[in-house]
Enzyme design. Structure first.
Site, PDB file in Angstrom:
ATOM      1  N   TYR A   1     -14.109  -2.882  10.634  1.00 23.77           N
ATOM      2  CA  TYR A   1     -12.730  -2.370  10.585  1.00 23.77           C
ATOM      3  C   TYR A   1     -12.013  -2.643  11.902  1.00 23.77           C
ATOM      4  CZ  TYR A   1      -8.873   0.960  10.354  1.00 23.77           C
ATOM      5  OH  TYR A   1      -7.621   1.535  10.380  1.00 23.77           O
TER       6      TYR A   1
ATOM      7  N   GLY B   1       0.810  -1.216   0.000  1.00 24.94           N
ATOM      8  CA  GLY B   1       0.000   0.000   0.000  1.00 24.94           C
ATOM      9  C   GLY B   1       0.836   1.255   0.000  1.00 24.94           C
TER      10      GLY B   1
ATOM     11  N   ILE C   1       0.084   6.932   4.119  1.00 23.11           N
ATOM     12  CA  ILE C   1       1.188   6.618   5.036  1.00 23.11           C
ATOM     13  C   ILE C   1       2.225   5.732   4.364  1.00 23.11           C
ATOM     14  CG2 ILE C   1       1.798   5.576   7.258  1.00 23.11           C
ATOM     15  CD1 ILE C   1      -1.063   6.171   8.191  1.00 23.11           C
ATOM     16  N   GLY C   2       1.764   4.777   3.566  1.00 28.65           N
ATOM     17  CA  GLY C   2       2.696   3.877   2.894  1.00 28.65           C
ATOM     18  C   GLY C   2       3.632   4.609   1.955  1.00 28.65           C
TER      19      GLY C   2
END
Length: 282
Positions: free
Chosen positions: A165, A10, A15-16
């Site tokens: 989630y 990702g 963030i990745g």
């Protein structure tokens, strides 16, 4: 700092991407991953220009499809003799229920099943490294789960977006702790983290608006666990803001950890190989 080979799932957004940027700036060989080849190539070129690195590579795979996850592991193995760090960063938040192949709800498939399978398939490559780390991105949302309705997993027919989630991230914390137990006495460690409340597509899917800290702040936690000498000897830890934290009581429950682990084995088909191979990751 010694150059390492690091796979960040990702890593074409959020963030990745910020994590990949920071690692490339440090001089590491960074393996980018995304779902869309066009977007991936654009990000690869952007990071090469921004960091001056010639040690970047791109891999494409839809992590909701187990065959693609296995293909990703195979492709990395075909192009690299070892892997020093696996950062399972990719994650989704689905406002409406969608089902991945195999009848697994999409959030659970991407957030829990994919890192479970990818990690298992890459453990031989990690074990070929002098020292290796598995870094799993969890979430403080796991603390909101008071009990797991096991009958509702993995299809989540009774669907609530946030609860699903949160359960998927509870699974990540439980899996990390259970994996760390398997890895005791080996050259590989496993830890997980909450990156903070970060302005990403995932957060916007939940809130419907922008907010949170910049992705670079979340990347700091991932980079810390991936490269810091201070974190090198930690195994089975859960971190918030680069500090060790105690996860929820449910995540510490041995029965919960075992049930998530067994579910992962069963749903990925890793079960027979894993159980027949004894201590396969020594």
């Amino acid at each position: 700092m010694e150059e390492q080979t690091i796979l960040v799932t990702g890593s074409t957004d959020g963030i990745g991407k910020a994590t990949a940027h920071a690692l490339a700036r440090q001089g590491h060989r960074v393996l980018l991953h995304g779902r869309n080849r066009g977007k991936g190539r654009a990000v690869l070129e952007e990071l090469e220009e921004a960091t001056g690195s010639d040690r970047l590579a791109l891999f494409i795979a839809d992590l909701s499809v187990q065959e693609r996850v296995r293909g990703l592991a195979e492709e990395v193995g075909e192009t690299h003799d070892s892997l020093d760090v696996l950062i399972n960063n990719a994650g989704v938040f689905m406002p409406e229920r969608k089902v991945a192949p195999g009848g697994i709800e999409m959030t659970f498939a991407v957030n829990y099943i994919a890192p479970f399978l990818l990690t298992h398939d890459l453990l031989p490559l990690l074990s070929a490294s002098r020292r290796a780390r598995v870094v799993n991105v969890a979430s403080i949302a796991h603390r909101s789960v008071r009990s797991v309705d096991w009958e509702n997993l993995p299809g989540f027919d009774d669907y609530d977006a946030y609860d699903t989630y949160a359960v998927s991230k509870l699974g990540v914390v439980a899996f990390t702790a259970r994996l760390a137990r398997v890895l005791e006495g080996t050259k590989t460690t496993a830890n997980c983290l909450h990156p903070g409340v970060i302005d990403t597509k995932l957060l916007r899917a939940y809130t419907g608006e922008q907010g949170g800290a910049p992705p670079e702040q979340g990347a700091e936690v991932e980079v810390y666990l991936a490269t810091s000498p201070d974190a090198a000897a930690v195994n089975g830890g859960y971190f918030e803001a680069t500090r060790w934290a105690r996860p929820s009581p449910l995540a510490l429950d041995p029965e919960v950890r075992e049930r998530f682990w067994e579910m992962g084995l069963d749903l990925t088909g890793v079960e027979e190989w894993h159980r027949s191979s004894g201590k396969a990751y020594a």
